[in-house]
Design a protein around this motif. Sequence first.
Motif, PDB file in Angstrom:
ATOM      1  N   THR A  83      -9.415  -4.479   0.892  1.00  0.00           N
ATOM      2  CA  THR A  83      -8.038  -3.335   1.974  1.00  0.00           C
ATOM      3  C   THR A  83      -8.881  -1.810   2.443  1.00  0.00           C
ATOM      4  N   ASP A 112     -13.822  -3.871   3.592  1.00  0.00           N
ATOM      5  CA  ASP A 112     -12.864  -3.945   3.404  1.00  0.00           C
ATOM      6  C   ASP A 112     -13.145  -4.084   1.516  1.00  0.00           C
ATOM      7  N   ASN A 139      -8.519  -4.389  -9.333  1.00  0.00           N
ATOM      8  CA  ASN A 139      -8.018  -4.007  -7.138  1.00  0.00           C
ATOM      9  C   ASN A 139      -7.695  -2.942  -7.527  1.00  0.00           C
ATOM     10  N   ARG A 197      -7.718   0.530  -5.501  1.00  0.00           N
ATOM     11  CA  ARG A 197      -6.872   0.760  -3.978  1.00  0.00           C
ATOM     12  C   ARG A 197      -5.603   1.188  -3.883  1.00  0.00           C
ATOM     13  N   ALA A 200      -9.375   3.561  -0.399  1.00  0.00           N
ATOM     14  CA  ALA A 200     -10.199   3.103  -1.245  1.00  0.00           C
ATOM     15  C   ALA A 200      -9.343   3.253  -2.686  1.00  0.00           C
ATOM     16  N   GLU A 253       1.207  -0.823  -0.128  1.00  0.00           N
ATOM     17  CA  GLU A 253       0.028  -0.245   0.172  1.00  0.00           C
ATOM     18  C   GLU A 253       1.351   1.186   0.266  1.00  0.00           C
ATOM     19  N   ARG A 281      -2.086  -0.540  -7.121  1.00  0.00           N
ATOM     20  CA  ARG A 281      -1.392   0.252  -5.805  1.00  0.00           C
ATOM     21  C   ARG A 281      -1.074   2.161  -6.552  1.00  0.00           C
ATOM     22  N   THR A 309     -12.639  -2.241  -5.307  1.00  0.00           N
ATOM     23  CA  THR A 309     -11.819  -2.283  -4.229  1.00  0.00           C
ATOM     24  C   THR A 309     -11.700  -3.148  -3.053  1.00  0.00           C
TER      25      THR A 309
END
Length: 375
Positions: free
Chosen positions: A295, A319, A269, A271, A298, A223, A249, A292
Amino acid sequence: MKRSAAVRLSATLATAALAAATGLVVSTSSASAAVTGSATGYATQNGGTTGGAGGQTVRATTGTAIHSALCGRASSSTPIIIEVQGTINHGNTTKVSGSSCNTAAGVIELKQISNVTIVGVGSGAVFDQLGIHIRESSNIIIQNVTVRNVKKSGSPTSNGGDAIGMESDVRNVWVDHTTLEASGGESEGYDGLFDMKDNTQYVTLSYSILRNSGRGGLIGSSESDRSNGYVTFHHNKYENIDSRTPLLRGGISHIYNNHYVNLHESGINSRAGARAKVDNNYFKDSKDVLGTFYTSEAGYWQVSGNIFDNVTWSARSGDNQPAGPNPTSNTSVGIPYSYSLDSASCVPDVVNRTAGANKGNQVSNGNCTPQTPGP
């Protein structure tokens, strides 16, 4: 014999010995473009991606020969086109040393180099249980190859289990008409098919097949790894994948005209602040194809023209925040390059006819019809 003639003879004999020992055939001519077509998407930005265009063309039939070609250049930035034919595996891939390379055994190592093209030719190029690792490098093209069954655990292992992996200050990579596949997920020893991390930017994955894996690929290793981005995914087929098609990410991605089939757990995904423009894709027989997931940090998406065919959506909770069942945009993403969108309704057909290695490198004409691009 004059000294200059002796030196030339010595060089000739050395080249012949290298070819015999490693499976490298050196051409005496230069090639303006061995690759079919030219880069698309974000790989056209930041000065563009031309690989080894204009450099010497060599033919390699072993991994050692690929490394030898890199190490035989005048410098680490001297353009080179490496045509690959046959099966590249652990048995024929050793470390080669030189001032213009930084290689390792058991992996195709493109480290601290630039201006390189690797293209499959002839009856095909298969990297079997052997990954391609791009690190601290720029202006790289990989076209018309298959990479399969790369493991991070078990035996043999290669490239951390990634079919193609990029990390540490990588710029301008175009991966086109490849087939990236595994034979299972993490429990069987495999990792991602197409991973980017630690400041990797200006990448395009086009007309490729990613299949039979737990993980399709990611942008950002955690992240906090948000230094990656400007990645385009178009006209690819993701099939029989658990998740990460891709996982984003941070950064910006453009995802258009891809065909997704049998995504078991989740798909795109977005995020950790990532922003994705998701246009005219076709999703079929899949679950939670956008959102998302896993996690609380967002990500965001701009959606238009997509088709969701027999897609199921989980309830939003904690999540897990799927974008469906009726995905709507929650950001806006500007795209700096020109591109043509095929209608989503024809994406399954045109992608099935063009994507993957050994398909003649055909592309869509922007109107759902395959064509052979110019050189």
